[in-house]
Design a protein around this motif. Structure first.
Motif, PDB file in Angstrom:
ATOM      1  N   GLN A   1      -3.759  11.422   8.213  1.00  0.00           N
ATOM      2  CA  GLN A   1      -3.276  12.606   7.890  1.00  0.00           C
ATOM      3  C   GLN A   1      -4.777  13.538   7.096  1.00  0.00           C
ATOM      4  OE1 GLN A   1      -0.644  12.554   4.254  1.00  0.00           O
ATOM      5  NE2 GLN A   1      -0.600  14.923   4.283  1.00  0.00           N
TER       6      GLN A   1
ATOM      7  N   VAL B   1      -7.085   9.434  -9.773  1.00  0.00           N
ATOM      8  CA  VAL B   1      -6.634   9.973  -8.359  1.00  0.00           C
ATOM      9  C   VAL B   1      -5.902  10.896  -8.433  1.00  0.00           C
ATOM     10  CG1 VAL B   1      -5.290   9.049  -6.308  1.00  0.00           C
ATOM     11  CG2 VAL B   1      -6.563   7.464  -7.505  1.00  0.00           C
ATOM     12  N   LEU B   2      -6.418  12.032  -7.693  1.00  0.00           N
ATOM     13  CA  LEU B   2      -5.546  13.419  -7.504  1.00  0.00           C
ATOM     14  C   LEU B   2      -4.538  13.215  -6.485  1.00  0.00           C
ATOM     15  CD1 LEU B   2      -8.070  15.954  -8.545  1.00  0.00           C
ATOM     16  CD2 LEU B   2      -6.326  15.080 -10.185  1.00  0.00           C
ATOM     17  N   ALA B   3      -5.061  12.698  -5.491  1.00  0.00           N
ATOM     18  CA  ALA B   3      -4.068  12.673  -4.046  1.00  0.00           C
ATOM     19  C   ALA B   3      -4.692  11.542  -3.314  1.00  0.00           C
ATOM     20  CB  ALA B   3      -4.200  13.919  -3.348  1.00  0.00           C
ATOM     21  N   VAL B   4      -3.696  11.075  -2.359  1.00  0.00           N
ATOM     22  CA  VAL B   4      -4.225   9.898  -1.461  1.00  0.00           C
ATOM     23  C   VAL B   4      -3.207  10.451  -0.232  1.00  0.00           C
ATOM     24  CG1 VAL B   4      -4.054   7.573  -0.596  1.00  0.00           C
ATOM     25  CG2 VAL B   4      -4.049   8.198  -3.444  1.00  0.00           C
ATOM     26  N   SER B   5      -3.909  10.598   1.276  1.00  0.00           N
ATOM     27  CA  SER B   5      -3.341  10.855   2.210  1.00  0.00           C
ATOM     28  C   SER B   5      -2.617   9.819   2.870  1.00  0.00           C
ATOM     29  CB  SER B   5      -4.288  11.584   3.300  1.00  0.00           C
ATOM     30  OG  SER B   5      -4.924  10.589   3.718  1.00  0.00           O
ATOM     31  N   GLU B   6      -1.692  10.122   3.925  1.00  0.00           N
ATOM     32  CA  GLU B   6      -1.218   8.997   4.700  1.00  0.00           C
ATOM     33  C   GLU B   6      -2.305   8.652   5.694  1.00  0.00           C
ATOM     34  OE1 GLU B   6       2.222   7.941   4.922  1.00  0.00           O
ATOM     35  OE2 GLU B   6       2.137   8.501   2.868  1.00  0.00           O
ATOM     36  N   PRO B   7      -2.287   7.426   6.241  1.00  0.00           N
ATOM     37  CA  PRO B   7      -3.402   7.423   7.281  1.00  0.00           C
ATOM     38  C   PRO B   7      -3.365   8.332   8.326  1.00  0.00           C
ATOM     39  CG  PRO B   7      -2.004   5.230   6.858  1.00  0.00           C
ATOM     40  CD  PRO B   7      -1.398   6.380   6.172  1.00  0.00           C
TER      41      PRO B   7
ATOM     42  N   LEU C   1       2.461   1.498  -3.470  1.00  0.00           N
ATOM     43  CA  LEU C   1       1.520   2.163  -4.619  1.00  0.00           C
ATOM     44  C   LEU C   1       1.303   3.273  -4.406  1.00  0.00           C
ATOM     45  CD1 LEU C   1      -0.416   1.290  -7.111  1.00  0.00           C
ATOM     46  CD2 LEU C   1      -1.935   0.622  -5.333  1.00  0.00           C
ATOM     47  N   ARG C   2       0.921   3.918  -3.093  1.00  0.00           N
ATOM     48  CA  ARG C   2       0.751   5.477  -2.741  1.00  0.00           C
ATOM     49  C   ARG C   2       2.031   6.148  -3.344  1.00  0.00           C
ATOM     50  NH1 ARG C   2      -0.237   4.177   2.221  1.00  0.00           N
ATOM     51  NH2 ARG C   2       1.134   5.839   3.381  1.00  0.00           N
TER      52      ARG C   2
ATOM     53  N   ALA D   1      -7.709   0.857   2.218  1.00  0.00           N
ATOM     54  CA  ALA D   1      -7.190   1.663   1.405  1.00  0.00           C
ATOM     55  C   ALA D   1      -6.507   1.237   0.314  1.00  0.00           C
ATOM     56  CB  ALA D   1      -6.386   2.851   2.061  1.00  0.00           C
ATOM     57  N   SER D   2      -5.791   0.037   0.730  1.00  0.00           N
ATOM     58  CA  SER D   2      -4.873  -0.471  -0.542  1.00  0.00           C
ATOM     59  C   SER D   2      -5.778  -1.291  -1.599  1.00  0.00           C
ATOM     60  CB  SER D   2      -3.903  -1.581   0.331  1.00  0.00           C
ATOM     61  OG  SER D   2      -2.963  -2.011  -0.607  1.00  0.00           O
TER      62      SER D   2
ATOM     63  N   SER E   1       0.887  -1.183  -0.012  1.00  0.00           N
ATOM     64  CA  SER E   1      -0.012   0.063  -0.116  1.00  0.00           C
ATOM     65  C   SER E   1       0.776   1.328   0.134  1.00  0.00           C
ATOM     66  CB  SER E   1      -0.729   0.052   1.379  1.00  0.00           C
ATOM     67  OG  SER E   1      -1.710   1.227   1.220  1.00  0.00           O
TER      68      SER E   1
ATOM     69  N   GLN F   1      -6.413   2.204  -9.550  1.00  0.00           N
ATOM     70  CA  GLN F   1      -5.055   2.094 -10.525  1.00  0.00           C
ATOM     71  C   GLN F   1      -5.551   1.437 -11.813  1.00  0.00           C
ATOM     72  OE1 GLN F   1      -2.989  -1.085 -11.582  1.00  0.00           O
ATOM     73  NE2 GLN F   1      -1.782   0.190 -12.741  1.00  0.00           N
ATOM     74  N   ARG F   2      -6.308   0.399 -11.455  1.00  0.00           N
ATOM     75  CA  ARG F   2      -7.158  -0.668 -12.534  1.00  0.00           C
ATOM     76  C   ARG F   2      -8.066   0.095 -13.517  1.00  0.00           C
ATOM     77  NH1 ARG F   2      -6.849  -6.055  -9.058  1.00  0.00           N
ATOM     78  NH2 ARG F   2      -4.382  -6.224  -8.985  1.00  0.00           N
TER      79      ARG F   2
ATOM     80  N   LEU G   1      -6.921   1.766  -3.584  1.00  0.00           N
ATOM     81  CA  LEU G   1      -5.939   2.364  -4.496  1.00  0.00           C
ATOM     82  C   LEU G   1      -5.663   1.428  -5.654  1.00  0.00           C
ATOM     83  CD1 LEU G   1      -4.395   4.772  -5.097  1.00  0.00           C
ATOM     84  CD2 LEU G   1      -2.562   4.089  -3.600  1.00  0.00           C
ATOM     85  N   ARG G   2      -5.652   0.189  -5.415  1.00  0.00           N
ATOM     86  CA  ARG G   2      -5.529  -0.742  -6.517  1.00  0.00           C
ATOM     87  C   ARG G   2      -6.829  -0.938  -7.450  1.00  0.00           C
ATOM     88  NH1 ARG G   2      -4.766  -4.508  -3.190  1.00  0.00           N
ATOM     89  NH2 ARG G   2      -5.971  -6.089  -3.742  1.00  0.00           N
TER      90      ARG G   2
ATOM     91  N   GLN H   1       1.800   6.586  -7.132  1.00  0.00           N
ATOM     92  CA  GLN H   1       0.468   7.556  -7.063  1.00  0.00           C
ATOM     93  C   GLN H   1       1.151   8.899  -7.102  1.00  0.00           C
ATOM     94  OE1 GLN H   1      -0.977   9.682  -5.027  1.00  0.00           O
ATOM     95  NE2 GLN H   1      -2.414  10.658  -6.949  1.00  0.00           N
ATOM     96  N   ARG H   2       2.130   9.147  -6.135  1.00  0.00           N
ATOM     97  CA  ARG H   2       2.374  10.458  -5.827  1.00  0.00           C
ATOM     98  C   ARG H   2       3.627  11.017  -6.984  1.00  0.00           C
ATOM     99  NH1 ARG H   2       2.255  10.201   0.596  1.00  0.00           N
ATOM    100  NH2 ARG H   2       0.161  10.015   0.837  1.00  0.00           N
TER     101      ARG H   2
END
Lengths: 274, 274
Positions: free
Chosen positions: B80, B72-78, A60-61, B56-57, A57, B64-65, B60-61, A64-65
């Protein structure tokens, strides 16, 4: 990157090395453990990273970034060793010519098959590589000196930091290709069409601007000359995620050996965004 | 999608609603709990999905598919709650006008602030939305009937299945915009430049080809007329991931309420890939 000694193309038999399924089949049998440049011409080849699910995870993040250095072509489910979106019958445990096994950030061995190391928590990432856009540049009539001189492309660590995620981070690594100004403009256009294989350049011109001291001394690969009137053009490089993984020092990780990529059924042209 | 009753633009004060930081500040104070269409004109707005880290993983996968419906424009850290790549000082716990709280696939409440619900394991995803590419189409002189008629865009479930990941999957949802053939060609060109906000169309012409029975009866949004000589053009829609999440029935999930998006500091033009 050091390539292992080339195998003889004779192992591919009378059908040759143009069909990606036949190429993978030959690799699966252990008959080809060398680099894949020129095999299955016109087809996409991918960088391979295999990580335990606990890190997947974060990785993959990270991708993405940092889509320019880390363009994700496919991610498997945990434990899944097929990659149906990339090719018929791919078995990632055997279809890469040579693998590197990493333990706590150190390379422990190079092997031609990872079936005995396979675990149900392993997630496979396949990332786009510059072979695809180089193919598009050459088709557009742009001369690539390192290709013409039979060298590996020149790669440099920069002072541009990636956006970190979990334990993954560190500087962006770039490739450099010198070309005349008119070709630079065309190269921006051509590679902009291929965001899944690093896309448009990240920098043009003065290498000092991104923290590169001397083009004659690349950090990886071979130096190529910059001729009068030429401009150096820099693209994000697939060594960036490898470097991020080494820095993260995962307890266990598998990658392809340098140059020994996964050959897919996708055509380079299928990756064009327009 | 039902929009809540519009607030008065007067809440934005003499500075108006053109600056994204001021818009978010007004929203954060609870003064605007309505849809964001037209606010901070020219700036990217995003779909918001907030999921526990355990899912979340997979999500996000899934994105991606399925990059066309799930860019996806952005993903935070857990844990955050800032999103520095999208805007200065964003606090995702307060900067969306209206949130929907989902428990086991059912909407349990709509709230204007999620600070009291925040958890250290929550991961925020911001996905591109069609406002950005519609803006580009209008700038290119392409008329959008639903905009001119003040309607919500027509959305349809298709028989095209997404590539699943973990519990996430299900059919792709598309938007439809009717236009003359010459505009279709231009619309393909214009939207191809914006892969992060759904990109090029996924289908043109016969709706039956993707399992749509009747353009006069959209599954979501408002019907618009197809005039003689016009071709229906279908784009992947951000309702696809919402639908995938509802199908997955996570124990806990937060989304924006329909139309009540996150306003970012990014300019729509910055999303163009070339």
């Amino acid at each position: 990157m050091d390539f292992v000694q080339e195998n003889s193309l004779a192992v591919f038999g009378p059908d040759g090395a143009s069909n990606p399924i036949h190429v993978r089949d030959t690799i699966r049998k252990g008959l080809w453990t060398s680099h894949t440049s020129g095999l299955a011409d016109g087809h996409v080849q991918g960088n391979v990273v295999i990580l335990p699910e606990v890190l997947a995870s974060d990785f993959l993040r990270f991708c993405q970034r940092n889509p320019k250095p880390c363009p994700v072509l496919a991610v498997s489910e945990p434990g899944q060793f097929t990659l149906p979106s990339l090719g018929k019958g791919i078995d990632i445990r055997s279809d890469v010519p040579l693998y590197r096994i990493w333990r706590h950030g150190e390379m422990s061995e190079e092997v031609a098959d990872i079936a005995s190391l396979w675990r149900s928590d392993l997630v496979t990432f396949v990332l786009g590589c510059s072979f695809s856009f180089e193919s598009a540049l050459i088709e557009a009539g742009i001369r690539l000196r390192h290709v013409e001189e039979g060298k590996n492309v020149a790669m440099f660590r920069t002072n541009v930091q990636t956006e970190p995620a979990g334990p993954f981070g560190g500087p962006m690594v770039v490739t450099m290709r010198p070309m005349p100004a008119a070709d630079v403009i065309r190269a921006v256009q051509v590679t902009s069409r291929f965001p899944n294989v690093h896309g448009a350049p990240v920098h043009i011109g003065d290498p000092a601007f991104i923290g590169i001291a001397d083009l004659a001394h690349p950090d990886y690969g071979d130096a190529v000359a910059l001729m009068p009137g030429e401009i150096p053009v820099f693209w994000a490089c697939g060594v960036t995620p490898q470097s991020a993984i080494l820095n993260a020092q995962p307890a266990f990780c598998i990658t392809h050996a340098p140059g020994c990529m996964l050959v897919t059924d996708l055509l380079n042209h299928q990756l064009a965004s327009f």
